[in-house]
Design a protein around this motif. Structure first.
Motif, PDB file in Angstrom:
ATOM      1  N   PRO A 392       0.934  -1.355   0.102  1.00 24.82           N
ATOM      2  CA  PRO A 392      -0.105  -0.157  -0.017  1.00 24.82           C
ATOM      3  C   PRO A 392       1.020   1.189  -0.098  1.00 24.82           C
ATOM      4  O   PRO A 392       1.841   1.378   0.661  1.00 24.82           O
ATOM      5  N   SER A 393       0.437   2.079  -0.669  1.00 24.14           N
ATOM      6  CA  SER A 393       1.242   3.472  -0.781  1.00 24.14           C
ATOM      7  C   SER A 393       1.542   3.969   0.499  1.00 24.14           C
ATOM      8  O   SER A 393       0.618   3.962   1.480  1.00 24.14           O
ATOM      9  N   LYS A 394       2.579   4.534   0.571  1.00 21.34           N
ATOM     10  CA  LYS A 394       3.292   5.195   2.023  1.00 21.34           C
ATOM     11  C   LYS A 394       2.334   6.630   2.216  1.00 21.34           C
ATOM     12  O   LYS A 394       1.727   6.719   3.218  1.00 21.34           O
ATOM     13  N   SER A 395       2.314   7.420   1.118  1.00 13.91           N
ATOM     14  CA  SER A 395       1.763   8.595   1.328  1.00 13.91           C
ATOM     15  C   SER A 395       0.060   8.401   1.165  1.00 13.91           C
ATOM     16  O   SER A 395      -0.474   7.520   0.284  1.00 13.91           O
ATOM     17  N   GLY A 396      -0.616   9.132   2.187  1.00 15.95           N
ATOM     18  CA  GLY A 396      -2.007   8.883   2.374  1.00 15.95           C
ATOM     19  C   GLY A 396      -2.523   7.796   2.835  1.00 15.95           C
ATOM     20  O   GLY A 396      -3.625   7.505   2.989  1.00 15.95           O
ATOM     21  N   HIS A 397      -1.479   7.101   3.561  1.00 18.39           N
ATOM     22  CA  HIS A 397      -2.091   6.068   4.487  1.00 18.39           C
ATOM     23  C   HIS A 397      -1.444   6.117   5.685  1.00 18.39           C
ATOM     24  O   HIS A 397      -0.242   6.204   5.882  1.00 18.39           O
ATOM     25  N   SER A 398      -2.213   5.884   6.748  1.00 22.11           N
ATOM     26  CA  SER A 398      -1.521   5.853   8.316  1.00 22.11           C
ATOM     27  C   SER A 398      -1.070   4.405   8.051  1.00 22.11           C
ATOM     28  O   SER A 398      -1.341   3.437   7.545  1.00 22.11           O
ATOM     29  N   GLU A 399      -0.231   4.239   9.275  1.00 24.33           N
ATOM     30  CA  GLU A 399       0.642   2.898   9.464  1.00 24.33           C
ATOM     31  C   GLU A 399      -0.888   1.768   9.872  1.00 24.33           C
ATOM     32  O   GLU A 399      -0.773   0.736   9.194  1.00 24.33           O
ATOM     33  N   LYS A 400      -1.928   2.296  10.610  1.00 31.66           N
ATOM     34  CA  LYS A 400      -2.797   1.491  10.945  1.00 31.66           C
ATOM     35  C   LYS A 400      -3.621   1.071   9.870  1.00 31.66           C
ATOM     36  O   LYS A 400      -3.873   0.115   9.631  1.00 31.66           O
ATOM     37  N   LYS A 401      -4.018   2.021   8.578  1.00 34.47           N
ATOM     38  CA  LYS A 401      -4.467   1.705   7.614  1.00 34.47           C
ATOM     39  C   LYS A 401      -3.823   0.477   6.760  1.00 34.47           C
ATOM     40  O   LYS A 401      -4.450  -0.204   6.379  1.00 34.47           O
ATOM     41  N   ILE A 402      -2.441   0.617   6.768  1.00 32.73           N
ATOM     42  CA  ILE A 402      -1.624  -0.089   5.766  1.00 32.73           C
ATOM     43  C   ILE A 402      -1.773  -1.475   6.564  1.00 32.73           C
ATOM     44  O   ILE A 402      -2.062  -2.446   5.699  1.00 32.73           O
ATOM     45  N   VAL A 403      -1.652  -1.627   7.711  1.00 28.40           N
ATOM     46  CA  VAL A 403      -2.006  -3.067   8.349  1.00 28.40           C
ATOM     47  C   VAL A 403      -3.226  -3.627   8.069  1.00 28.40           C
ATOM     48  O   VAL A 403      -3.362  -4.695   7.923  1.00 28.40           O
ATOM     49  N   GLU A 404      -4.341  -2.665   8.176  1.00 28.18           N
ATOM     50  CA  GLU A 404      -5.625  -3.262   7.972  1.00 28.18           C
ATOM     51  C   GLU A 404      -5.796  -3.752   6.306  1.00 28.18           C
ATOM     52  O   GLU A 404      -6.348  -4.643   6.531  1.00 28.18           O
ATOM     53  N   LEU A 405      -5.202  -2.937   5.460  1.00 27.89           N
ATOM     54  CA  LEU A 405      -5.193  -3.394   4.139  1.00 27.89           C
ATOM     55  C   LEU A 405      -4.607  -4.755   3.883  1.00 27.89           C
ATOM     56  O   LEU A 405      -5.069  -5.729   3.178  1.00 27.89           O
ATOM     57  N   ILE A 406      -3.513  -4.965   4.563  1.00 29.64           N
ATOM     58  CA  ILE A 406      -2.583  -6.180   4.488  1.00 29.64           C
ATOM     59  C   ILE A 406      -3.608  -7.505   5.180  1.00 29.64           C
ATOM     60  O   ILE A 406      -3.382  -8.334   4.647  1.00 29.64           O
ATOM     61  N   LYS A 407      -4.046  -7.185   6.095  1.00 27.29           N
ATOM     62  CA  LYS A 407      -4.651  -7.963   7.047  1.00 27.29           C
ATOM     63  C   LYS A 407      -6.006  -8.438   5.967  1.00 27.29           C
ATOM     64  O   LYS A 407      -6.307  -9.701   5.938  1.00 27.29           O
ATOM     65  N   ARG A 408      -6.670  -7.480   5.316  1.00 31.54           N
ATOM     66  CA  ARG A 408      -7.833  -7.608   4.444  1.00 31.54           C
ATOM     67  C   ARG A 408      -7.340  -8.801   3.486  1.00 31.54           C
ATOM     68  O   ARG A 408      -8.169  -9.839   3.092  1.00 31.54           O
ATOM     69  N   LYS A 409      -6.322  -8.562   2.713  1.00 35.56           N
ATOM     70  CA  LYS A 409      -5.562  -9.378   1.779  1.00 35.56           C
ATOM     71  C   LYS A 409      -5.728 -10.844   2.297  1.00 35.56           C
ATOM     72  O   LYS A 409      -6.061 -11.757   1.837  1.00 35.56           O
ATOM     73  N   ASN A 410      -5.039 -10.683   3.549  1.00 30.25           N
ATOM     74  CA  ASN A 410      -4.658 -12.128   4.139  1.00 30.25           C
ATOM     75  C   ASN A 410      -5.934 -13.004   4.069  1.00 30.25           C
ATOM     76  O   ASN A 410      -5.958 -14.030   3.889  1.00 30.25           O
ATOM     77  N   GLU A 411      -7.062 -12.377   4.611  1.00 24.39           N
ATOM     78  CA  GLU A 411      -8.374 -12.927   4.781  1.00 24.39           C
ATOM     79  C   GLU A 411      -8.572 -13.550   3.519  1.00 24.39           C
ATOM     80  O   GLU A 411      -9.162 -14.589   3.599  1.00 24.39           O
ATOM     81  N   ALA A 412      -8.645 -12.735   2.650  1.00 23.89           N
ATOM     82  CA  ALA A 412      -9.093 -13.147   1.279  1.00 23.89           C
ATOM     83  C   ALA A 412      -8.321 -14.608   0.769  1.00 23.89           C
ATOM     84  O   ALA A 412      -8.847 -15.553   0.346  1.00 23.89           O
ATOM     85  N   VAL A 413      -6.907 -14.213   0.845  1.00 22.06           N
ATOM     86  CA  VAL A 413      -6.161 -15.561   0.544  1.00 22.06           C
ATOM     87  C   VAL A 413      -6.397 -16.723   1.499  1.00 22.06           C
ATOM     88  O   VAL A 413      -6.522 -17.910   0.940  1.00 22.06           O
ATOM     89  N   GLU A 414      -6.596 -16.628   2.649  1.00 19.98           N
ATOM     90  CA  GLU A 414      -6.996 -17.739   3.486  1.00 19.98           C
ATOM     91  C   GLU A 414      -8.178 -18.319   2.980  1.00 19.98           C
ATOM     92  O   GLU A 414      -8.329 -19.788   2.941  1.00 19.98           O
ATOM     93  N   LYS A 415      -9.166 -17.451   2.825  1.00 20.87           N
ATOM     94  CA  LYS A 415     -10.455 -17.991   2.267  1.00 20.87           C
ATOM     95  C   LYS A 415     -10.274 -18.863   1.042  1.00 20.87           C
ATOM     96  O   LYS A 415     -10.735 -20.017   0.805  1.00 20.87           O
TER      97      LYS A 415
END
Length: 597
Positions: A392-415
């Motif tokens: 996720p791009s660094k500009s325009g994302h908080s650290e928290k948001k970046i973690v959330e995005l990656i977590k979301r992708k992880n859930e999709a992959v697990e599924k």
DNA sequence: GCCGTTTTCGGCCCGACTGTTTTCAGTCG
């Protein structure tokens, strides 16, 4: 005073100019010195590192073809920006002569005559001025020239201006196959093959070389020169012909009877350096090699139907075309130790794929869904895949948001993994959650520590700040590779063929780090990257580094580019065991868990 | 000027094609 930086291309050009100057001085007396300089120029062009770097490390004379003399002149060149000896040899010859010899069909003698007899020694734009003079018909009037050669010179100069650079392998393949299908419509053609760099699967192709087996060579040649897309016939002889097709790509054809086709395959596959080395070896045994076959001591010629027989006569194992670059393959073939190179069917996965799963990436997102990509992987009989979108791009994302995005992708992959395990009809048994992470100029990674917890592993690569010094760049890469979940250094030189040179790195240091810390280096299979380049692949393997293949696909069809990665691996002497992608899913997971040592 | 699995001296890949020549020189791969 700091001396001018000389690139390998400039040095090769300089060495060729010195060779040309010797040729003009006294070609007969300097015969072998000229060859030596030309060979040195070839060697510089093929060198794996910048000569300047080798010089820094005192390894100049280790380049085969550069001996004590040339090395000392180059040493002076790097220290002072000039070489007295080179200057001395070229003294009295206008630099315009050396500019002209780069034009096809113009060698030292022709260039010399043109420049001196037309009074163009001081010309500021030699190509333009030769063209001008030619239009006035003045070249045709010179002794040794005529109307025809005048026209040829003009054409070559015009063509040199929009000459395309070396073309990418897939493009060369598509042009070649069009001509091949045209040639197959000719009854005289028994067999036709793409040879030269095309057969050796080089990353870029200059001319396209084709061979034909035929007992009626004239007919085959005639048919070839009548190719509808030929815009010019360069030459047309009894055994060979050359045409130019748009956009300025030369196609060379050679014909031999079926009975001696093996020798032609060998000859025309090259490389030139391989053939020279092979012929020098044969000579010592009293044999003489050519496209016609092998002559024994008494000058009796024997022809060969297959290439295998040809190599056998030399007591050698057949050498895969990808290895024929005169980088040690001849000695190895003599010892019957040619390795079993990795092959396309050995590949069980693709380790760099970008899906369209939107995690608001720093660079372009893929165009196909994860499901479409899995389906494609299944059609390639893969066992597993890795989704490696950009971070996720660094500009325009908080650290928290970046973690959330990656977590979301992880859930999709697990599924997806949950459904894959149950689906017996599909070869793909697992997909991995990964990321291709930008390496910041300071070597840090723009992904918070917490996010790494959601990744199976990560790739790192450079997408900006390409111009750091060799030392800074090396430090930058090493600090990125040191992050725990980071396994793969992706498209390591960051080159884009014909667009951007690769970055300068201290490769031994990188290789050493990877070997010690169990990190892998990618061979990016995108035809415009092919990065790690083949020569560095060979070095990496010699260091004991494991390599990965990744297509960097941004569309499901891009997965098919994996074969170009396999070609690079083969050109780098890779066996299946050197390539991570040949490991079964079970083995691969073990290797991942092996983690950092 | 380079190089060494018969050599640290004495060799150096082999052939095609073209244009301008009367037998070959120049260039290329």
């Amino acid at each position: 005073m700091t001396a001018k930086y000389y690139s390998n291309i400039e040095i090769a050009e300089l060495l060729r100019s010195v060779a040309a100057a010797y040729e003009l001085k006294d070609a007969e007396r300097n015969k072998f010195r000229i060859i030596a300089y030309e060979r040195a120029a070839d060697a510089v062009e093929h060198a794996t590192s910048e000569l300047k770097d080798l010089w820094d490390e005192g390894k100049l004379a280790e380049v085969p073809g550069i001996g004590p003399n040339i090395a000392s002149h180059l040493d002076e060149l790097f220290r002072k920006g000039r070489s007295k000896h080179f200057d001395e040899v070229m003294k009295g010859y206008s630099p315009n002569i050396f500019k002209l010899i780069k034009i096809q069909g113009i060698g030292p003698k022709t260039a010399y005559k043109l420049v001196t007899e037309l009074g163009l020694e001081k010309s500021k734009d030699i190509l333009k001025d030769v063209e001008k003079v030619s239009k006035k018909g003045r070249i045709a009037k010179l002794e040794g020239f005529g109307e025809t050669s005048q026209a040829e010179i003009t054409k070559s100069i015009v063509e040199s201006k929009d000459k395309v650079k070396r073309i990418l392998l897939p493009y060369a393949e598509s042009i070649a196959y069009e001509v091949i299908s045209w040639m197959k419509s000719c009854k005289a053609v028994e067999r036709i093959d793409p040879l030269g760099s095309l057969r050796r699967k080089a990353s870029t192709v200059g001319d396209i070389d084709l061979s034909v087996a035929s007992d009626q060579p004239q007919e085959a040649i005639e048919h070839f020169t009548n190719y509808p897309k030929a815009k010019r016939v360069l030459e047309k002889g009894d055994h060979t012909a050359s045409i130019i097709v748009t956009p300025e790509i030369q196609i060379d054809l050679m014909v031999q009877p079926v009975a001696s086709y093996g020798a032609l395959l060998q000859h025309f596959t090259g490389s030139k350096h391989h053939n020279i080395a092979l012929r020098e070896y044969a000579m010592k045994k009293g044999l003489s090699l050519s496209e016609y076959g092998i002559k024994n001591r008494r000058g009796k010629l024997k022809s060969y139907k297959t290439e295998e027989e040809f190599y056998q006569v030399l007591d050698m194992e057949w050498i895969p075309p990808e290895l024929r670059e005169d980088t040690g393959e001849i000695e190895v073939a003599l010892n019957h130790k040619i390795p079993k190179l990795v092959e396309l069917p050995d590949i069980k996965c693709d380790l760099q794929i970008h899906s369209d799963f939107d995690i608001e990436t720093s660079h372009d997102l893929g165009e196909s869904s994860m499901e479409e990509i899995i389906e494609k992987g299944n059609s390639l009989s893969y066992e597993y895949l890795a989704f490696t979108e950009h971070n996720p791009s660094k500009s325009g994302h908080s650290e928290k948001k970046i973690v959330e995005l990656i977590k979301r992708k992880n859930e999709a992959v697990e599924k997806l993994n949950y459904s894959l395990v149950k689906d017996m009809k599909i070869s793909v048994k697992k997909v991995f959650n990964s990321l291709e992470i930008d390496i910041m100029p300071d070597g840090s990674l723009p992904v918070p520590q917490e996010a790494f917890g959601y990744l199976d592993f990560a790739l790192v690569s450079i997408h900006s700040s390409f111009r750091l010094s060799r030392n800074e760049m090396t430090k930058r890469i090493l600090s990125a590779l040191a992050y725990p979940k980071v396994k793969i250094f992706a498209h390591p030189t960051a080159r884009k063929i014909n667009e951007r040179e690769g970055v300068e790195l201290n490769w031994p240091e990188i290789f050493e780090f990877c070997r010690k810390n169990n990190k892998w280096i990618e061979i990016n299979a995108d035809p415009m990257r092919l990065d790690l380049p083949d020569n560095l692949v060979k070095e990496a393997i010699d260091y004991g580094i494991k390599l990965t293949l990744g297509t960097d696909a941004h569309h499901k069809d891009g997965l098919e580019n994996i074969k170009y990665g396999v070609y690079v691996a083969r050109r780098g002497w890779a066996k299946a065991n050197d390539i991570i992608n040949t490991q079964s899913l079970e083995e691969f997971e073990k290797l991942l868990k092996g983690g950092d040592k």
